[in-house]
Design a protein around this motif. Structure first.
Motif, PDB file in Angstrom:
ATOM      1  N   ALA A  25       1.106  -1.281   0.063  1.00 52.90           N
ATOM      2  CA  ALA A  25      -0.243  -0.014  -0.250  1.00 52.90           C
ATOM      3  C   ALA A  25       1.012   1.250  -0.013  1.00 52.90           C
ATOM      4  CB  ALA A  25      -0.911  -0.122   0.879  1.00 52.90           C
ATOM      5  N   ALA A  26       1.869   0.947   1.172  1.00 49.95           N
ATOM      6  CA  ALA A  26       2.550   2.220   1.126  1.00 49.95           C
ATOM      7  C   ALA A  26       3.969   2.356  -0.672  1.00 49.95           C
ATOM      8  CB  ALA A  26       4.012   2.227   2.007  1.00 49.95           C
ATOM      9  N   MET A  27       3.926   1.896  -1.217  1.00 49.98           N
ATOM     10  CA  MET A  27       4.728   1.730  -2.475  1.00 49.98           C
ATOM     11  C   MET A  27       3.987   2.195  -3.713  1.00 49.98           C
ATOM     12  SD  MET A  27       6.987  -1.545  -3.942  1.00 49.98           S
ATOM     13  CE  MET A  27       8.085  -2.046  -2.619  1.00 49.98           C
ATOM     14  N   PHE A  28       2.779   1.643  -3.710  1.00 48.43           N
ATOM     15  CA  PHE A  28       1.608   2.427  -4.671  1.00 48.43           C
ATOM     16  C   PHE A  28       1.016   3.069  -5.130  1.00 48.43           C
ATOM     17  CE2 PHE A  28       3.855  -2.543  -6.192  1.00 48.43           C
ATOM     18  CZ  PHE A  28       4.610  -2.073  -6.508  1.00 48.43           C
ATOM     19  N   CYS A  29      -0.204   2.983  -3.339  1.00 41.29           N
ATOM     20  CA  CYS A  29      -0.984   4.193  -3.119  1.00 41.29           C
ATOM     21  C   CYS A  29      -0.525   5.009  -3.147  1.00 41.29           C
ATOM     22  CB  CYS A  29      -2.100   3.443  -2.347  1.00 41.29           C
ATOM     23  SG  CYS A  29      -2.527   1.491  -2.567  1.00 41.29           S
ATOM     24  N   ASP A  30      -1.789   6.306  -4.065  1.00 37.88           N
ATOM     25  CA  ASP A  30      -1.190   7.488  -3.737  1.00 37.88           C
ATOM     26  C   ASP A  30      -2.262   8.420  -2.800  1.00 37.88           C
ATOM     27  OD1 ASP A  30      -0.380   8.126  -6.559  1.00 37.88           O
ATOM     28  OD2 ASP A  30      -2.121   7.600  -7.100  1.00 37.88           O
ATOM     29  N   GLU A  31      -3.455   7.475  -2.049  1.00 42.34           N
ATOM     30  CA  GLU A  31      -3.861   7.485  -0.982  1.00 42.34           C
ATOM     31  C   GLU A  31      -4.679   5.881   0.035  1.00 42.34           C
ATOM     32  OE1 GLU A  31      -4.973   9.471  -4.254  1.00 42.34           O
ATOM     33  OE2 GLU A  31      -3.961  11.388  -3.291  1.00 42.34           O
ATOM     34  N   ILE A  32      -4.600   5.690   0.706  1.00 42.83           N
ATOM     35  CA  ILE A  32      -4.374   5.399   1.615  1.00 42.83           C
ATOM     36  C   ILE A  32      -6.161   5.414   2.539  1.00 42.83           C
ATOM     37  CG2 ILE A  32      -4.034   3.848   3.840  1.00 42.83           C
ATOM     38  CD1 ILE A  32      -1.169   3.716   2.178  1.00 42.83           C
ATOM     39  N   ALA A  33      -6.963   4.483   2.733  1.00 44.56           N
ATOM     40  CA  ALA A  33      -7.963   4.993   3.679  1.00 44.56           C
ATOM     41  C   ALA A  33      -7.849   3.355   4.739  1.00 44.56           C
ATOM     42  CB  ALA A  33      -9.371   4.806   3.537  1.00 44.56           C
ATOM     43  N   VAL A  34      -7.682   3.458   5.715  1.00 47.69           N
ATOM     44  CA  VAL A  34      -7.866   2.409   6.697  1.00 47.69           C
ATOM     45  C   VAL A  34      -9.227   2.111   7.386  1.00 47.69           C
ATOM     46  CG1 VAL A  34      -6.949   1.462   8.810  1.00 47.69           C
ATOM     47  CG2 VAL A  34      -6.046   3.573   7.124  1.00 47.69           C
ATOM     48  N   LEU A  35     -10.032   0.778   7.087  1.00 49.98           N
ATOM     49  CA  LEU A  35     -11.055   0.358   7.855  1.00 49.98           C
ATOM     50  C   LEU A  35     -10.577  -0.319   8.825  1.00 49.98           C
ATOM     51  CD1 LEU A  35     -11.574   0.959   4.377  1.00 49.98           C
ATOM     52  CD2 LEU A  35     -13.359  -0.500   4.751  1.00 49.98           C
ATOM     53  N   ARG A  36     -11.547  -0.052  10.636  1.00 46.44           N
ATOM     54  CA  ARG A  36     -11.295  -1.215  11.054  1.00 46.44           C
ATOM     55  C   ARG A  36     -13.174  -1.003  11.550  1.00 46.44           C
ATOM     56  NH1 ARG A  36      -9.076   1.019  16.686  1.00 46.44           N
ATOM     57  NH2 ARG A  36     -10.419   2.425  16.537  1.00 46.44           N
ATOM     58  N   GLU A  37     -13.924  -2.143  11.368  1.00 40.62           N
ATOM     59  CA  GLU A  37     -15.448  -2.246  12.197  1.00 40.62           C
ATOM     60  C   GLU A  37     -16.218  -1.723  11.097  1.00 40.62           C
ATOM     61  OE1 GLU A  37     -15.565  -2.115  16.501  1.00 40.62           O
ATOM     62  OE2 GLU A  37     -14.195  -3.753  16.886  1.00 40.62           O
ATOM     63  N   GLY A  38     -15.832  -1.670   9.769  1.00 39.97           N
ATOM     64  CA  GLY A  38     -17.061  -1.362   8.829  1.00 39.97           C
ATOM     65  C   GLY A  38     -16.447   0.734   9.315  1.00 39.97           C
TER      66      GLY A  38
END
Length: 254
Positions: free
Chosen positions: A198-211
């Protein structure tokens, strides 16, 4: 924004699986969805391409509420690459990729030059043009994933959703598949397990936990030791690699 979600909710069997998710997919960029198993990543992708109907909130495509769009219209814009599927049928690479033209054709429509051009372009994009006549059953895992992506590209989408595209692949094929996706001229949303990918290829990241989305933004802002400890329950050291300048997550064991 091409795809936007606002307070999206969906559940089953009395349990909320996606619970008030808000996120944006920036045109031409890759948005990564990360989180523990059961955090709602796959369900969210299916809601976005309307394989499931939202129970609350709204998902928009270019500002229009997708709830009012026909499935065929959505399928001409958004393609989904699900986790690897198997089949017992004797089919070729070309047979699989041709399926991607289904949203653009009626039940009795003849195959057109435009259909053929889309399929050929998709095969070239993934480097499988020379394997068009090869049996599906003789392909490696990485080659099958390339064909899945080619089928999606034959839809000529402007948005591409991928659910764990590197699952069960070796390191070489993981890197090749994500590098391929990143080069494509589309907006992509990718569910991933591997934080370093994710760090290598994604421009943005969204972290999900329990929906729920608990953090979102560029990798530098999202991938922190505190977040990893809180969401994944493990200790980690997050540093910038001297080799490629991107973040690298090293997990720590007591």
């Amino acid at each position: 924004m091409t795809i936007t979600a606002r307070e999206v909710r969906w559940g089953t069997a009395g349990k909320m699986i996606v619970d008030g998710v808000t996120l944006d997919a920036v045109p031409g960029r890759m948005l990564g969805l990360i989180g523990p198993n059961g955090s709602g990543k796959s369900s969210l992708l299916r809601l976005i391409c309307r394989l499931r109907r939202v129970a609350g909130g709204v998902i928009r495509l270019d500002g229009a509420d997708m709830a009012g769009m026909a499935r065929q219209v959505i399928a001409r814009r958004i393609a989904l690459v699900e986790q690897q599927a198997t089949t017992e049928a004797e089919i070729t690479v070309l047979d699989v990729v041709r399926l991607g033209r289904t949203p653009h054709r009626g039940a009795l429509s003849p195959w057109t030059e435009r259909d053929g051009e889309a399929v050929e372009a998709a095969l070239r994009h993934v480097g499988m043009a020379g394997r068009r006549d090869q049996s599906w059953h003789t392909l490696s895992g990485g080659e099958r994933q390339r064909v899945h992506i080619a089928r999606a590209l034959a839809q000529t989408p402007s948005e591409l959703l991928l659910d764990e595209p590197t699952n069960h692949l070796d390191v070489q094929h993981q890197l090749e598949i994500l590098a391929l996706v990143r080069r494509l001229p589309v907006t992509s949303i990718v569910a991933l397990h591997d934080l370093n990918l994710a760090a290598m290829f994604c421009d943005e990241i969204a972290v999900l936990r329990e929906g729920r989305v608990v953090s979102a933004g560029p990798p530098d802002a999202v991938l922190t030791a505190a977040m990893i400890r809180e969401v994944f329950g493990v200790k980690a050291c997050v540093e910038r690699s001297p080799h490629h300048g991107r973040l690298h997550v090293q997990f720590l064991v007591d």
